[in-house]
Design an enzyme around this catalytic site. Sequence first.
Site, PDB file in Angstrom:
ATOM      1  N   GLU B  65      25.256  16.988  33.831  1.00  0.00           N
ATOM      2  CA  GLU B  65      25.700  15.761  33.399  1.00  0.00           C
ATOM      3  C   GLU B  65      25.893  16.106  31.748  1.00  0.00           C
ATOM      4  OE1 GLU B  65      24.143  11.078  32.775  1.00  0.00           O
ATOM      5  OE2 GLU B  65      23.396  12.538  34.355  1.00  0.00           O
ATOM      6  N   ASP B  76      20.458   3.997  26.083  1.00  0.00           N
ATOM      7  CA  ASP B  76      19.657   5.322  25.656  1.00  0.00           C
ATOM      8  C   ASP B  76      18.557   4.945  24.845  1.00  0.00           C
ATOM      9  OD1 ASP B  76      21.000   7.627  27.262  1.00  0.00           O
ATOM     10  OD2 ASP B  76      22.621   6.943  25.760  1.00  0.00           O
TER      11      ASP B  76
END
Lengths: 432, 283
Positions: B65, B76
């Site tokens: 990924e 995040d």
Amino acid sequence: MTQQSADRPTTLAGGRQGPPEPELGPVAALAGAGPYFGDFGGRFVPEALIEALDELDAEYGKAKADPAFADELSALHRTYTGRPSIITEVPRFAQHCGGVRVLLKREDLNHTGSHKINNVLGQALLTRRLGKKRVIAETGAGQHGVATATAAALFDLECVIYMGEEDTRRQALNVARMRLLGAEVVPVTTGSRTLKDAINEALRDWVTNVQTTNYVFGTVGGPHPFPAMVRDLQRIIGVEARAQVLDLVGRLPDAVTACVGGGSNAIGIFHAFLDDPSVRLLGLEAGGDGVETGRHAATITGGAPGVLHGARSFLLQDEDGQTVESHSISAGLDYPGVGPEHAWLASIGRAEYRPVTDAEAMEAFRLLCRTEGIIPAIESAHALAGTMRLGREMAEAGHPDAVILVNLSGRGDKDVETAARYFDLLDEGAPQ
Amino acid sequence: MTDDQLTSDRTTSGPVTSRTAQRLDELRAEGRAALVGYLPVGFPDVEGSIAAATAMVEAGVDVVELGVPYSDPVMDGLVIQHAVEHALAGGVRVRDTLRVVEAVAATGAPVLVMTYWNPVVRYGAEAFARDIAAAGGAGLITPDLIPDEAGDWLAASDAHGLDRVFLVAPSSTPERLALTARSSRGFVYAASTMGVTGTRATVGADAARLVRDTRAAGADHVCVGLGVSTGAQAAEVAAYADGVIVGSAFVRALADAPGREEGLDALRGVVGELAAGVRSVTR
């Protein structure tokens, strides 16, 4: 949007003592309840937030249909906010606007010093209806943070405010104010350390704590239902002002002006005039050092369509779609995005948006202080500067009797230090 | 919504075969779950990210990924935020992603691109899909795009035969699980917990239930991400999911090392531990 029935003058926006809300005209009806405003709006957020947004949307739908919600909000506005806010005609300032008539809608006189309280009281009531005990909010200049902290104190809610580290420095007094009110202020140290990063951090908190926490969003941006909901809660500004101007002048104003960062005060005053085609709607964006320099926050003037903080709208971005840092002397306008309904109003031509530089805003700031004894927020000074230009244009175009209604969205107490430095008013050796 | 029109000659007539799902099926036949490893493009620089992703595959990652650095990564945590800020400060561009995809795809592992949505809006969903496919990428993971808003991407991914990995969360309703399962190709990304990326002491107990519910809602393949950083956690998740997604633990291995070679060594070490964890469980 729920159509207000003519036989029930007690409305969310107007309240018992306010003017009856007019039926929505075609443009306002088209603006609707979201999630889309033409090509703009929507929900570009992590899946984890969708349930909370649906829950908020459903609860807000129920609240809109519940007269008790409107009554309670209206009572709070009367006895706590200080609504209706007054209209002040400013003839000495108007001499610098080509001699047209200039009327100020005095949102600066609201409790906490700006229009932000209109929104947070509504959202605090919704938080209580949702059974949540904790609120979070982002803030740039600190006005929305102060308003949220105020509502949290009033409603006995735990309150965490995210604020870019850069802004906590620029607006230290508002940080102290929020802490006095019992809120926790978290300086955000990632990214550009300003409002956009505070929103990112608040979204991260919300994703993590969504079961206990309501996000009191400060402007008409973000994912649905925030743009429509915050607009509805700010709509009272225009509903009151429209009736007040009709009463005072005997006709509608020729133009309505407001500053636009995220755009909540502007949408609040514009909305009641959307279906008055004779009324020009002018939003003034923060032009910073000048749009041509690249150091500005004029999102509609200098940005392009994209997705930021949950909505498709205009934003300042580079050719890779990275958000570009905005620049403005006004922390409250220093944001690289804008609410999707403004993007739509611009796209259909119902409202126009122009940039005002830092220097123009500060000149208008100084003028209002000197001519009328009113210290405006630097944000609102952008609307005043745009009004000076518009007034001169109208006078030159043969309309010296024009009437311009300005949303004076906030007071300048928080900006005294910035202004003192800008105009070099501090004595040497004065304590910093 | 995007500037690019779909070109009809690129539209596939039959159903798209998912390269990622194929790989997951092969591993299932081997009796184990996949290890899916995330690293951001351009960290520590573009060449460094190619070296790191390649090392990751060599050390036992099955599906890669690659994150497109973005200025506002709301899903995040701090480890990845800092890495991405570093990459952006170093001047990484969205188009660099294509070069890294091409290099890493040469290892044979399926390469998915993890991207927030605005860089794709700006590039044009159709053009981005075309270029990712041409570089040998398998598809996209889109953390801030829900199927409800993904009309352009559904069309572009069909036209170019790309996987589209949408996320589900512990808060997702059965209706939304069904919508997401129906809209995804490759696998569904199950967020183990309510929160952002980052290492955690425990993987949420919600994760096993979410995987079960997502399968019941129609998903063929479900991988679990958020919070996995140890071999024991990987083994725990590998017992019930088709794949274990690890990001922050790998990024941290690179970020904490004093130099580039040390970073790659540290990365190989962590990947080895996680890969052993995944392989310790027979499904």
